[in-house]
Design an enzyme around this catalytic site. Structure first.
Site, PDB file in Angstrom:
ATOM      1  N   ASN A  54     -49.258  20.668  -0.279  1.00  0.00           N
ATOM      2  CA  ASN A  54     -49.190  19.796  -1.448  1.00  0.00           C
ATOM      3  C   ASN A  54     -49.760  18.388  -1.191  1.00  0.00           C
ATOM      4  O   ASN A  54     -49.300  17.674  -0.304  1.00  0.00           O
ATOM      5  CB  ASN A  54     -47.719  19.678  -1.883  1.00  0.00           C
ATOM      6  CG  ASN A  54     -47.574  19.257  -3.324  1.00  0.00           C
ATOM      7  OD1 ASN A  54     -48.567  19.078  -4.032  1.00  0.00           O
ATOM      8  ND2 ASN A  54     -46.330  19.096  -3.762  1.00  0.00           N
ATOM      9  N   GLU A 253     -29.025  19.877   1.521  1.00  0.00           N
ATOM     10  CA  GLU A 253     -30.356  20.010   2.132  1.00  0.00           C
ATOM     11  C   GLU A 253     -30.953  18.651   2.487  1.00  0.00           C
ATOM     12  O   GLU A 253     -30.774  17.680   1.744  1.00  0.00           O
ATOM     13  CB  GLU A 253     -31.251  20.733   1.111  1.00  0.00           C
ATOM     14  CG  GLU A 253     -32.691  20.835   1.518  1.00  0.00           C
ATOM     15  CD  GLU A 253     -33.563  21.361   0.370  1.00  0.00           C
ATOM     16  OE1 GLU A 253     -33.031  21.947  -0.596  1.00  0.00           O
ATOM     17  OE2 GLU A 253     -34.786  21.157   0.442  1.00  0.00           O
ATOM     18  N   ASP A 333     -45.110  24.449  -5.445  1.00  0.00           N
ATOM     19  CA  ASP A 333     -46.340  24.100  -4.732  1.00  0.00           C
ATOM     20  C   ASP A 333     -46.649  25.085  -3.599  1.00  0.00           C
ATOM     21  O   ASP A 333     -47.615  24.905  -2.857  1.00  0.00           O
ATOM     22  CB  ASP A 333     -46.305  22.656  -4.228  1.00  0.00           C
ATOM     23  CG  ASP A 333     -45.052  22.315  -3.450  1.00  0.00           C
ATOM     24  OD1 ASP A 333     -43.980  22.171  -4.082  1.00  0.00           O
ATOM     25  OD2 ASP A 333     -45.130  22.199  -2.225  1.00  0.00           O
ATOM     26  N   GLU A 356     -35.379  30.029  -2.000  1.00  0.00           N
ATOM     27  CA  GLU A 356     -35.586  29.132  -3.143  1.00  0.00           C
ATOM     28  C   GLU A 356     -36.566  29.783  -4.128  1.00  0.00           C
ATOM     29  O   GLU A 356     -37.548  30.396  -3.725  1.00  0.00           O
ATOM     30  CB  GLU A 356     -36.142  27.793  -2.654  1.00  0.00           C
ATOM     31  CG  GLU A 356     -36.390  26.793  -3.768  1.00  0.00           C
ATOM     32  CD  GLU A 356     -36.922  25.451  -3.240  1.00  0.00           C
ATOM     33  OE1 GLU A 356     -37.335  25.383  -2.070  1.00  0.00           O
ATOM     34  OE2 GLU A 356     -36.914  24.490  -4.017  1.00  0.00           O
ATOM     35  N   TRP A 419     -39.354   9.834   2.386  1.00  0.00           N
ATOM     36  CA  TRP A 419     -39.519  10.906   1.414  1.00  0.00           C
ATOM     37  C   TRP A 419     -38.394  11.890   1.650  1.00  0.00           C
ATOM     38  O   TRP A 419     -38.214  12.394   2.707  1.00  0.00           O
ATOM     39  CB  TRP A 419     -40.832  11.630   1.651  1.00  0.00           C
ATOM     40  CG  TRP A 419     -41.530  11.988   0.386  1.00  0.00           C
ATOM     41  CD1 TRP A 419     -42.845  11.768   0.137  1.00  0.00           C
ATOM     42  CD2 TRP A 419     -41.004  12.653  -0.761  1.00  0.00           C
ATOM     43  NE1 TRP A 419     -43.159  12.234  -1.098  1.00  0.00           N
ATOM     44  CE2 TRP A 419     -42.053  12.789  -1.687  1.00  0.00           C
ATOM     45  CE3 TRP A 419     -39.730  13.133  -1.125  1.00  0.00           C
ATOM     46  CZ2 TRP A 419     -41.894  13.396  -2.933  1.00  0.00           C
ATOM     47  CZ3 TRP A 419     -39.556  13.719  -2.367  1.00  0.00           C
ATOM     48  CH2 TRP A 419     -40.634  13.848  -3.256  1.00  0.00           C
TER      49      TRP A 419
HETATM   50  C1  GCO Z   1     -37.625  21.651  -2.582  1.00  0.00           C
HETATM   51  C2  GCO Z   1     -38.552  20.553  -2.261  1.00  0.00           C
HETATM   52  C3  GCO Z   1     -39.606  20.256  -3.281  1.00  0.00           C
HETATM   53  C4  GCO Z   1     -40.620  19.350  -2.576  1.00  0.00           C
HETATM   54  C5  GCO Z   1     -42.006  19.816  -2.761  1.00  0.00           C
HETATM   55  C6  GCO Z   1     -42.954  19.001  -1.905  1.00  0.00           C
HETATM   56  O1  GCO Z   1     -36.551  21.659  -1.980  1.00  0.00           O
HETATM   57  O2  GCO Z   1     -37.983  22.488  -3.363  1.00  0.00           O
HETATM   58  O3  GCO Z   1     -37.880  19.450  -1.789  1.00  0.00           O
HETATM   59  O4  GCO Z   1     -39.099  19.734  -4.454  1.00  0.00           O
HETATM   60  O5  GCO Z   1     -40.516  18.049  -2.996  1.00  0.00           O
HETATM   61  O6  GCO Z   1     -42.083  21.171  -2.450  1.00  0.00           O
HETATM   62  O7  GCO Z   1     -44.204  19.539  -1.849  1.00  0.00           O
HETATM   63 MG    MG Z   2     -36.244  20.215  -0.531  1.00  0.00          MG
END
Ligand code: GCO
Ligand code: MG
Length: 419
Positions: A54, A253, A333, A356, A419
């Site tokens: 991504n 998480e 993504d 997920e 981030w």
């Molecule tokens: C999740 C992730 C996504 C990410 C994204 C980054 O747990 O699904 O944190 O929301 O932000 O996949 O590319």
């Molecule tokens: Mg995540």
């Protein structure tokens, strides 16, 4: 001709069939950017691997085109392990997300080819089924606690048994994981990163309220998850993990960045909330201390960003020794090609935890026809040979690459934050 002669001939025939004669990278943007590697063998059988990173898509495309593909032509596609070792051990510059995503794309395409040539679904090649279906969690989000609680209710109605809940935070204009548009959350929104403002105190005030309200509204059975997205310091993470204990999360998480794996010792010391981490990891070495010391319960590292099935299998086996289960990243993504491969992996892997699942949009699904299906909170991989995901290249060509990056976070005084 003796039986030995015959099998010798057959073996030579299969090696000839498996010779890699072409490989190319397909970049497309059906709703969002995806990079796909297509490897073709002399037999005409081809395999696909996801190579999407991504916001850094073209870096992986170039790594593949300029550095890996020239090394693939003429090789036996059946030598999956050796090709993996060639690209990993043979490279002076090891690891890192770009390298490991490119290696993953090659690896998944080769497993796809092998399974197709064998006429078997991929999970069978890995050792067969350990379960009928794969428990998944969906994403519920809302601008405030009540909207999120209602959205979780809608996921329950759709049959989900596990749901991640993220809510807007009073005083924060744009909270991570919350869609502005009232549709599915899309993490990469603009050509240059959107600059958002973050305040951990405000966030820590709202999350326990959210989960208290969720438990009151939806009862004790539904599995609830939450993503902290590396925004807390270790001691803040420990506090949140402890505050959430009464609401029995399936997992918390990415509570704190794991560049320093020892940081999780502090969270563990203070709380029994299960912990998951690792969607940004790209190798077993990123998780070694975390797993060995049982500092986490779920490892999020996924096929596309960590060297493919060959490396993930090693990681999962290592995790199993320490009672750590898998919980692969599966945001939108990651392309359907990765999802297909992940579902076969999940169907086999003994220490599976959860997968997920953020549904792709229709444009994406049309470009990547696939045979996995959702039923009553679980995803089921199909029975087609390979990983079961294809690409419609004509359609893909109608969606040219469109540069997009993830947002960044700053504190209220302007300092850059994690981030
Ligand atoms: C999740 C992730 C996504 C990410 C994204 C980054 O747990 O699904 O944190 O929301 O932000 O996949 O590319
Ligand atoms: Mg995540």
């Amino acid at each position: 001709m003796t039986i030995e002669d015959n099998s010798q001939l057959r073996a030579e025939g299969s090696v000839r069939d498996r010779e890699i004669v072409a490989a190319r990278v397909i970049v497309t943007c059906p709703g969002r950017n995806f990079v796909t590697l297509r490897i073709e063998t002399r037999s005409g059988v081809y395999g696909l691997g996801d190579a999407t990173l991504n916001g850094r898509e073209l870096a992986v495309a170039s790594y593949l085109q300029d550095h890996l593909i020239p090394n693939l032509i003429g090789r036996d596609a059946g030598r999956i392990e050796d090709i993996w070792q060639f690209f990993y051990r043979g490279a002076y510059w090891r690891r890192g997300p770009v390298t490991m995503t490119a290696i993953a794309a090659v690896d998944v395409a080769l497993w796809d080819i092998l399974a197709k040539l064998a006429g078997m679904p991929l999970y069978q090649m890995l050792g067969g089924r350990s379960r009928d279906g794969v428990l998944v969690y969906g994403h519920a989000n809302g601008k405030d606690v009540q909207e999120t609680v209602d959205e979780v209710g809608r996921y329950i109605e759709k049959g989900y048994k596990a749901i991640r809940a993220q809510s807007g935070v009073p005083g924060i204009k744009k909270a991570y994981g919350v869609s502005n548009l009232k549709n599915a959350y899309e993490p990469a929104e603009s050509e240059l990163p959107l600059e958002t403002v973050w305040n951990t105190t405000k966030y820590l005030n709202v999350v326990p309220q959210l989960f208290e309200t969720l438990r009151n509204a939806h009862g004790p059975e539904i599995e609830l998850l939450h993503d902290g997205h590396h925004r807390m310091t270790p001691i803040e993470a420990a506090r949140l993990a402890r505050d959430l204990e009464p609401y029995r999360l399936f997992w918390l998480e990415d509570a704190t960045p794991a560049d320093n794996q020892q940081a999780f010792e502090l969270i563990r010391r203070h709380s029994i909330t299960p912990l998951a981490v690792g969607e940004v990891f790209n190798s077993i070495w990123d998780a070694k201390h975390l797993i060995q010391n049982q500092l986490i319960d779920y490892i999020r590292t996924t096929i596309v960003h960590a060297g493919g099935i060959t490396h993930l299998r090693r990681l999962a086996d290592f995790a199993a020794l320490h009672q750590v289960r898998t919980g692969f990243h599966g945001a939108t993504d990651l392309s359907p090609v990765c999802m297909g491969a992940a579902l076969h992996f999940d169907t086999w892997v003994p220490n599976f935890g959860i997968q997920e699942y953020m549904q792709h949009c229709k444009e994406t699904d049309d470009v990547f026809p696939h045979d996995y299906t959702f039923r009553e909170g679980r995803l089921y991989c199909g029975e087609k040979p390979g990983h079961g995901v294809d690409i419609d290249e004509k359609l893909a060509a109608k969606y040219p690459y469109s540069p997009k990056q993830l947002p960044i976070a700053r504190l209220e005084d302007g300092s850059m934050w994690d981030w």
